[in-house]
Design an enzyme around this catalytic site. Structure first.
Site, mmCIF file in Angstrom:
data_model
loop_
_atom_site.group_PDB
_atom_site.id
_atom_site.type_symbol
_atom_site.label_atom_id
_atom_site.label_comp_id
_atom_site.label_asym_id
_atom_site.label_seq_id
_atom_site.Cartn_x
_atom_site.Cartn_y
_atom_site.Cartn_z
ATOM 1 N N THR A 73 4.375 -1.500 -4.376
ATOM 2 C CA THR A 73 3.202 -2.384 -4.314
ATOM 3 C C THR A 73 1.896 -1.614 -4.532
ATOM 4 O O THR A 73 0.824 -2.206 -4.487
ATOM 5 C CB THR A 73 3.130 -3.123 -2.965
ATOM 6 N N TYR A 92 -0.810 1.069 -6.714
ATOM 7 C CA TYR A 92 -1.484 0.966 -8.014
ATOM 8 C C TYR A 92 -0.561 1.363 -9.164
ATOM 9 O O TYR A 92 -0.471 0.669 -10.176
ATOM 10 C CB TYR A 92 -2.728 1.852 -8.014
ATOM 11 N N ARG A 97 9.053 -2.267 3.365
ATOM 12 C CA ARG A 97 9.054 -1.799 4.752
ATOM 13 C C ARG A 97 9.191 -2.977 5.719
ATOM 14 O O ARG A 97 8.546 -4.011 5.532
ATOM 15 C CB ARG A 97 7.772 -1.050 5.077
ATOM 16 N N LYS A 144 0.362 -7.714 -0.400
ATOM 17 C CA LYS A 144 1.612 -7.014 -0.674
ATOM 18 C C LYS A 144 2.799 -7.972 -0.632
ATOM 19 O O LYS A 144 3.725 -7.864 -1.448
ATOM 20 C CB LYS A 144 1.812 -5.869 0.320
ATOM 21 N N LYS A 170 3.004 19.275 -2.443
ATOM 22 C CA LYS A 170 3.834 18.991 -3.602
ATOM 23 C C LYS A 170 4.825 20.118 -3.866
ATOM 24 O O LYS A 170 5.974 19.880 -4.248
ATOM 25 C CB LYS A 170 2.952 18.755 -4.834
#
Length: 210
Positions: A12, A14, A35, A44, A133
């Protein structure tokens, strides 16, 4: 040829919503993680309902519930994470679920940014994101999960007004030049709903109309 079953985590968001739509448009059986604690987030919920209407299958699970996440992963062949920046470290739980499930042919982590392996000289607070990351990347490698990376580098820095202020921008000209390398494919979002695709051929300078 049978289409891969795709699970989108963060569908949901971008980028996530566009991945869901693209997967459906290409005919993949597409699953969207929802969720249980979504509550009354009306926008959402409406988006989830629109995905269902378009043919997506909604799977109720949470990255904080390992068993439900493993069960969701076992339904598909490919997992795409579009989790937002402040949730990046939570992908480690997704990696654990994929490792236990043992059936995933490919995992695409949320790597829609510069290559963290090349950002060792970055300063805080941006450095924190690159470190997260790299931690995720090492976990993926240790789990031996097949993973391509999608990275934005020089083109992003060239087109954005600045490299630190994330503001909407427009391409500066109707045409721009780029260097072709190999046979890869480059996509540019020129607006919220349009993607410009450029196919690269033999190495040479080219001009693209946008």
């Amino acid at each position: 040829m049978e289409k891969s079953k795709v699970l989108v985590v963060g569908g949901t968001g971008y980028i996530g919503r566009r991945i869901v739509k693209a997967s459906l448009a290409q005919g993949h059986p597409t699953y969207v993680l929802m969720r249980p604690d979504m509550g009354f987030a009306v926008d959402k919920i409406q988006m989830i309902l629109s995905f269902k209407a378009a043919g997506a299958r909604v799977v109720e699970a949470s990255v904080d519930d390992h068993r439900s996440l493993v069960d969701a992963v076992k339904k598909v062949d490919l997992v795409v994470s579009a989790m937002s920046g402040y949730q990046l470290s939570r992908q480690l739980k997704l990696v654990d679920a994929i490792k236990e499930a043992g059936n995933i042919k490919r995992f695409l982590p949320s790597e829609f940014y510069m290559d963290p392996a090349r950002m060792e000289h970055a300063l805080a607070p941006g450095r924190n994101t690159f470190d997260e990351k790299m931690e995720i990347r090492r976990a993926i490698e240790e789990a031996n999960i097949p993973t391509p990376m999608f990275l934005l580098t020089a083109l992003l820095l060239t087109l954005c007004p600045t490299s630190v202020n994330w503001v909407p921008f427009s391409l500066p000209k109707r045409k721009f030049k780029y260097m072709e390398m190999g046979t890869s494919k480059m996509s540019i979002w020129s607006s919220r709903s349009t993607i410009i695709d450029i196919r690269w051929g033999p190495s040479k300078s080219s001009t693209s109309q946008v």
